[in-house]
Design a protein around this motif. Structure first.
Motif, mmCIF file in Angstrom:
data_model
loop_
_atom_site.group_PDB
_atom_site.id
_atom_site.type_symbol
_atom_site.label_atom_id
_atom_site.label_comp_id
_atom_site.label_asym_id
_atom_site.label_seq_id
_atom_site.Cartn_x
_atom_site.Cartn_y
_atom_site.Cartn_z
ATOM 1 N N GLN A 23 0.617 -1.023 0.278
ATOM 2 C CA GLN A 23 -0.498 -0.396 -0.044
ATOM 3 C C GLN A 23 0.867 0.834 0.671
ATOM 4 O OE1 GLN A 23 -4.257 -0.894 2.662
ATOM 5 N NE2 GLN A 23 -2.310 -2.100 3.236
ATOM 6 N N LEU A 24 2.064 1.351 0.520
ATOM 7 C CA LEU A 24 2.899 2.472 0.561
ATOM 8 C C LEU A 24 3.544 2.981 -0.496
ATOM 9 C CD1 LEU A 24 4.505 1.841 3.680
ATOM 10 C CD2 LEU A 24 2.555 3.267 3.719
ATOM 11 N N ASP A 25 3.266 1.654 -1.068
ATOM 12 C CA ASP A 25 4.615 2.030 -2.513
ATOM 13 C C ASP A 25 3.486 2.193 -3.576
ATOM 14 O OD1 ASP A 25 6.901 0.520 -1.708
ATOM 15 O OD2 ASP A 25 6.641 -1.583 -2.578
ATOM 16 N N ARG A 26 1.817 2.165 -3.449
ATOM 17 C CA ARG A 26 0.665 2.279 -4.363
ATOM 18 C C ARG A 26 0.966 3.974 -4.330
ATOM 19 N NH1 ARG A 26 -2.267 -0.900 -6.903
ATOM 20 N NH2 ARG A 26 -4.570 0.272 -6.767
ATOM 21 N N HIS A 27 1.029 4.586 -2.863
ATOM 22 C CA HIS A 27 0.874 5.931 -2.681
ATOM 23 C C HIS A 27 1.927 6.257 -3.251
ATOM 24 C CE1 HIS A 27 1.171 9.531 0.043
ATOM 25 N NE2 HIS A 27 -0.630 8.666 0.131
ATOM 26 N N ARG A 28 2.443 6.032 -2.912
ATOM 27 C CA ARG A 28 4.459 6.893 -3.418
ATOM 28 C C ARG A 28 4.290 6.551 -4.761
ATOM 29 N NH1 ARG A 28 7.185 4.115 1.038
ATOM 30 N NH2 ARG A 28 7.318 2.133 -0.862
ATOM 31 N N ASN A 29 3.651 5.760 -5.573
ATOM 32 C CA ASN A 29 3.982 5.697 -7.111
ATOM 33 C C ASN A 29 2.339 5.923 -7.745
ATOM 34 O OD1 ASN A 29 6.471 4.693 -7.114
ATOM 35 N ND2 ASN A 29 6.043 2.349 -6.327
ATOM 36 N N ALA A 30 1.611 6.968 -7.299
ATOM 37 C CA ALA A 30 0.106 7.289 -7.718
ATOM 38 C C ALA A 30 0.513 7.548 -8.997
ATOM 39 C CB ALA A 30 -0.749 7.301 -7.243
ATOM 40 N N GLU A 31 1.300 8.142 -9.500
ATOM 41 C CA GLU A 31 1.080 8.441 -10.963
ATOM 42 C C GLU A 31 1.266 7.621 -12.055
ATOM 43 O OE1 GLU A 31 3.296 12.446 -11.286
ATOM 44 O OE2 GLU A 31 2.303 13.493 -9.241
ATOM 45 N N SER A 32 2.272 7.565 -11.611
ATOM 46 C CA SER A 32 2.844 5.796 -12.657
ATOM 47 C C SER A 32 1.668 4.841 -13.153
ATOM 48 C CB SER A 32 3.653 5.456 -12.530
ATOM 49 O OG SER A 32 3.894 4.679 -11.110
ATOM 50 N N ILE A 33 0.833 4.720 -11.761
ATOM 51 C CA ILE A 33 -0.292 3.546 -11.341
ATOM 52 C C ILE A 33 -1.167 4.241 -12.616
ATOM 53 C CG2 ILE A 33 -1.423 2.481 -10.371
ATOM 54 C CD1 ILE A 33 0.283 2.476 -8.114
ATOM 55 N N VAL A 34 -1.778 5.533 -12.232
ATOM 56 C CA VAL A 34 -2.974 5.831 -13.021
ATOM 57 C C VAL A 34 -2.497 6.102 -14.367
ATOM 58 C CG1 VAL A 34 -4.537 8.062 -13.139
ATOM 59 C CG2 VAL A 34 -3.777 7.144 -11.036
ATOM 60 N N ALA A 35 -0.980 6.239 -14.633
ATOM 61 C CA ALA A 35 -1.045 6.348 -16.270
ATOM 62 C C ALA A 35 -1.030 4.304 -16.439
ATOM 63 C CB ALA A 35 0.728 7.294 -16.552
ATOM 64 N N GLY A 36 -0.715 4.507 -16.204
ATOM 65 C CA GLY A 36 -1.186 2.740 -16.478
ATOM 66 C C GLY A 36 -1.827 2.433 -17.129
ATOM 67 N N TYR A 37 -3.110 2.562 -15.971
ATOM 68 C CA TYR A 37 -4.367 2.609 -15.849
ATOM 69 C C TYR A 37 -5.198 2.713 -17.177
ATOM 70 C CZ TYR A 37 -8.959 1.614 -14.674
ATOM 71 O OH TYR A 37 -10.545 1.749 -14.520
ATOM 72 N N THR A 38 -5.232 4.248 -17.112
ATOM 73 C CA THR A 38 -5.547 5.227 -18.220
ATOM 74 C C THR A 38 -5.123 4.901 -19.668
ATOM 75 O OG1 THR A 38 -4.355 7.237 -17.918
ATOM 76 C CG2 THR A 38 -6.800 7.048 -16.304
ATOM 77 N N GLY A 39 -3.486 4.714 -19.442
ATOM 78 C CA GLY A 39 -2.979 3.797 -20.973
ATOM 79 C C GLY A 39 -3.425 2.803 -21.054
#
Length: 216
Positions: free
Chosen positions: A189-205
């Motif tokens: 969860q801490l990793d997802r919080h730190r990497n939120a921008e890249s996770i969202v970018a990957g999801y929307t892509g």
């Protein structure tokens, strides 16, 4: 980041709890269309908001509650035992000192700046929930949630179903499940919080590529 409200400190947060119940009503009744018997107008407070309930809340810069989740001990009445036992057709709902039930995971998406902010707030709720469990010897959480959220939970907590998905009124299929709580889940969860921008970018892509494939 988040606030954990327990039976011991809730006297310090009465105004926050009032705001939380109003926010929950606005979302679960006003937006999701849930029909919950016995609620006071404008206030989502039911029989599972008890003196033993623990809440995690996230507030905006101006102090308004924008996200919340509640947990209850399974050694007393809880939603799976009292309302949704028939959803547990693969294995019985777990009961014990070290397993609690999680419910009312609610976020006010209209209060989020964007999808990255939304993901970070959801992560904050999960981090607060996991921290509380780890600090109090709770190693499993039971849930009843819709299948889409179940798939997201599996990315953070090791989760197994208690029953097969059941479709009720509307489009959501609901599933009862239980998740393991450990330090590895907190790290994820801490990793997802730190990497939120890249996770969202990957999801929307990925969604954009899928949409293009469907239209081709």
């Amino acid at each position: 980041m988040f606030t954990i409200i327990t039976p011991k400190n809730r006297h310090q947060y009465e105004d926050v709890l009032t705001d939380m119940h109003h926010m929950r009503y606005r979302i679960v009744v006003g937006e999701w269309g849930w029909d919950i018997p016995g609620l006071a107008p404008g206030c989502d407070k039911d029989q599972f908001d008890t003196a033993k309930t623990v809440y995690v809340v996230v507030r905006s810069a101006n102090g308004a509650v924008i996200a919340t989740v509640r947990v209850n001990p399974t050694t007393g009445p809880h939603m799976l035992s009292e309302l949704f036992a028939d959803y547990c057709d693969l294995q019985p709902f777990p009961v014990g000192q070290h397993v609690w039930e999680c419910s009312r995971f609610v976020t006010d998406r209209a209060a989020m700046a964007d999808r990255v902010d939304d993901l970070r707030v959801r992560c904050q709720l999960g981090i607060g929930l996991t921290v509380y469990c780890l600090d109090h010897g709770i190693n499993r959480l039971s849930w009843l949630t819709h299948q889409k959220f179940y798939n997201l939970v599996q990315q953070v907590w090791r989760t197994e179903p208690l029953g097969l998905p059941k479709r009720s009124d509307g489009d959501w299929a609901w599933i009862a499940a239980v998740s393991e709580i450990d330090l590895a889940a907190l790290d994820r969860q801490l990793d997802r919080h730190r990497n939120a921008e890249s996770i969202v970018a990957g999801y929307t892509g990925a969604k954009r590529v899928a949409a293009q494939a469907r239209s081709a």
